[in-house]
Design a protein around this motif. Structure first.
Motif, PDB file in Angstrom:
ATOM      1  N   VAL A 118       0.849  -1.201   0.000  1.00  0.00           N
ATOM      2  CA  VAL A 118       0.000   0.000   0.000  1.00  0.00           C
ATOM      3  C   VAL A 118       0.883   1.249   0.000  1.00  0.00           C
ATOM      4  CG1 VAL A 118      -1.610   1.366   1.385  1.00  0.00           C
ATOM      5  CG2 VAL A 118      -2.007  -1.078   1.065  1.00  0.00           C
ATOM      6  N   ALA A 119       1.946   1.240   0.814  1.00  0.00           N
ATOM      7  CA  ALA A 119       2.872   2.371   0.848  1.00  0.00           C
ATOM      8  C   ALA A 119       3.610   2.513  -0.480  1.00  0.00           C
ATOM      9  CB  ALA A 119       3.865   2.183   1.988  1.00  0.00           C
ATOM     10  N   GLU A 120       3.962   1.385  -1.080  1.00  0.00           N
ATOM     11  CA  GLU A 120       4.711   1.400  -2.349  1.00  0.00           C
ATOM     12  C   GLU A 120       3.851   1.913  -3.499  1.00  0.00           C
ATOM     13  OE1 GLU A 120       6.488  -1.956  -5.445  1.00  0.00           O
ATOM     14  OE2 GLU A 120       6.276  -2.459  -3.319  1.00  0.00           O
ATOM     15  N   TYR A 121       2.608   1.450  -3.575  1.00  0.00           N
ATOM     16  CA  TYR A 121       1.723   1.822  -4.680  1.00  0.00           C
ATOM     17  C   TYR A 121       0.910   3.088  -4.380  1.00  0.00           C
ATOM     18  CZ  TYR A 121       2.452  -2.703  -7.029  1.00  0.00           C
ATOM     19  OH  TYR A 121       2.991  -3.790  -7.677  1.00  0.00           O
ATOM     20  N   PRO A 178     -10.973   1.865  13.843  1.00  0.00           N
ATOM     21  CA  PRO A 178      -9.762   2.085  13.052  1.00  0.00           C
ATOM     22  C   PRO A 178      -8.922   3.194  13.678  1.00  0.00           C
ATOM     23  CG  PRO A 178     -11.635   3.140  11.995  1.00  0.00           C
ATOM     24  CD  PRO A 178     -12.171   2.453  13.224  1.00  0.00           C
ATOM     25  N   ASP A 179      -7.622   3.110  13.501  1.00  0.00           N
ATOM     26  CA  ASP A 179      -6.732   4.142  14.044  1.00  0.00           C
ATOM     27  C   ASP A 179      -6.671   5.361  13.139  1.00  0.00           C
ATOM     28  OD1 ASP A 179      -4.841   5.055  16.031  1.00  0.00           O
ATOM     29  OD2 ASP A 179      -3.276   4.740  14.539  1.00  0.00           O
ATOM     30  N   THR A 180      -6.928   5.136  11.864  1.00  0.00           N
ATOM     31  CA  THR A 180      -6.910   6.214  10.884  1.00  0.00           C
ATOM     32  C   THR A 180      -8.092   6.052   9.949  1.00  0.00           C
ATOM     33  OG1 THR A 180      -5.699   7.150   8.998  1.00  0.00           O
ATOM     34  CG2 THR A 180      -5.325   4.827   9.469  1.00  0.00           C
ATOM     35  N   LEU A 181      -8.580   7.176   9.426  1.00  0.00           N
ATOM     36  CA  LEU A 181      -9.672   7.116   8.455  1.00  0.00           C
ATOM     37  C   LEU A 181      -9.161   7.003   7.022  1.00  0.00           C
ATOM     38  CD1 LEU A 181     -12.139   9.791   9.905  1.00  0.00           C
ATOM     39  CD2 LEU A 181     -12.167   7.321  10.216  1.00  0.00           C
ATOM     40  N   HIS A 190      -7.459  -7.878  15.645  1.00  0.00           N
ATOM     41  CA  HIS A 190      -6.726  -6.640  15.361  1.00  0.00           C
ATOM     42  C   HIS A 190      -5.898  -6.799  14.091  1.00  0.00           C
ATOM     43  CE1 HIS A 190      -2.537  -7.933  16.330  1.00  0.00           C
ATOM     44  NE2 HIS A 190      -3.198  -8.891  16.966  1.00  0.00           N
ATOM     45  N   THR A 191      -5.466  -5.676  13.572  1.00  0.00           N
ATOM     46  CA  THR A 191      -4.504  -5.671  12.476  1.00  0.00           C
ATOM     47  C   THR A 191      -3.347  -4.764  12.870  1.00  0.00           C
ATOM     48  OG1 THR A 191      -4.103  -5.007  10.189  1.00  0.00           O
ATOM     49  CG2 THR A 191      -6.020  -4.023  11.254  1.00  0.00           C
ATOM     50  N   CYS A 217      -9.579  -1.581   6.631  1.00  0.00           N
ATOM     51  CA  CYS A 217      -9.565  -0.910   7.938  1.00  0.00           C
ATOM     52  C   CYS A 217      -8.274  -0.157   8.223  1.00  0.00           C
ATOM     53  CB  CYS A 217      -9.775  -1.939   9.043  1.00  0.00           C
ATOM     54  SG  CYS A 217     -11.291  -2.879   8.911  1.00  0.00           S
ATOM     55  N   GLY A 218      -7.155  -0.681   7.749  1.00  0.00           N
ATOM     56  CA  GLY A 218      -5.873  -0.044   8.018  1.00  0.00           C
ATOM     57  C   GLY A 218      -5.220  -0.563   9.286  1.00  0.00           C
ATOM     58  N   PRO A 219      -3.915  -0.252   9.444  1.00  0.00           N
ATOM     59  CA  PRO A 219      -3.172  -0.754  10.601  1.00  0.00           C
ATOM     60  C   PRO A 219      -3.695  -0.190  11.911  1.00  0.00           C
ATOM     61  CG  PRO A 219      -1.868   0.863   9.381  1.00  0.00           C
ATOM     62  CD  PRO A 219      -3.079   0.571   8.549  1.00  0.00           C
TER      63      PRO A 219
END
Length: 285
Positions: free
Chosen positions: A53-56, A161-164, A234-235, A270-272
């Motif tokens: 996800v960070a790479e793309y 989620p920790d981030t939206l 969790h993730t 959801c994200g990390p």
């Protein structure tokens, strides 16, 4: 050997130990970046997912197993004369269940039950483990499927989620909502209702306070909660998951509180550092 073979898909987010110890077969969904496609939990891990996800700089596309994937999964057990029970991700969130039904139609002489969990993650996993319990009690496949369909509306799923960012990139909240959430420290507590995801509550403040709000919501149900098991899923958020597990074990009279890691499909939406509490109510309030 049990006559019933239990299947789930990779979005059920059960641990390797639970899968292996209970001889559950998993049919993976797919996670794709551009022209590359990977089987969830088989060819890609959650850590790999976040790296890509960070790479793309975009979220992957997720897709259901094909009918042929299900045919290939079911066939060896049908040939052994075993009954098949598949519990899958909500039909409102994926075509996975429909593809399983198409595959089942290829075996007209076999007993194959397809159960819609109307849920995701270990909301599915709770029903899968109930199926294991019922099978161990000697129940037949049709009776187990009927019981699971009764229980499905009683599964409570809530996560924070920790981030939206991931919800925004995945089209599940607007850019304005994401910005306001960041500025005002507002985080939604997402719930699964009638097979779909909704914002059950908007909590403001530090993450610790938001986790405590989700914990308080769960503890309101403690008297009507199924005593067998509760999941904390969790993730990449193990510290928060451990906190919730410890608090739940102090407050609940349940046999076990189990921590599991979310797979790639759930994590991609959801994200990390997302964490959730999931359980079954004996009676829907």
């Amino acid at each position: 050997m049990s006559k019933i073979k239990i299947f789930a898909d990779s979005t059920s987010d059960l641990s390797k130990n639970l899968i292996e110890n209970n001889q559950i077969s998993i049919v993976p969904l797919y996670v794709g970046f551009d022209d590359e496609s990977y089987k969830d939990g088989v060819q890609i891990t959650t850590k790999d997912l976040y790296t890509k996800v960070a790479e793309y700089d975009k979220l992957p596309k997720t897709s259901a197993p094909s009918p042929l994937d299900f045919v290939n999964a079911f066939k060896p057990f049908v040939e052994e004369g075993r009954d098949i029970l598949y519990i899958g991700i909500s039909s409102k969130l994926s075509s996975t269940l429909q593809n399983a039904k198409i595959a089942a139609s290829e075996f007209p002489n076999a007993k194959i039950e397809i159960v819609d969990s109307f849920n995701l993650s270990t909301g599915i996993g709770l029903l899968v483990m109930k199926a294991v319990d019922f099978a161990n009690e000697g129940m037949g496949v049709e009776d187990i499927a009927a019981k699971l369909r009764e229980l499905a509306p009683n599964v409570e799923t809530a996560f924070v989620p920790d981030t939206l960012d991931y919800l925004y990139k995945g089209g599940r909240c607007s850019a304005t909502q994401a910005l306001m959430g960041s500025v005002l420290k507002i985080r939604p507590i997402i719930k699964v209702v009638d097979g779909g995801m909704i914002v059950g509550q908007k909590a403001r403040g530090k993450r610790e306070k938001i986790l405590e709000t989700m914990l308080e919501n769960a503890l309101k149900d403690k008297d009507s909660m199924d005593k067998k098991r509760v999941f904390v899923t969790h993730t990449e958020g193990l510290e928060d998951a451990n906190f919730l597990k410890e608090q739940l074990e102090k407050e609940l009279d349940v046999e076990e509180v189990i921590i599991t890691d979310a797979g790639c499909v759930i994590s991609s939406h959801c994200g990390p550092n997302t964490v959730g509490i999931l359980y079954i109510l004996n009676e829907k309030i």
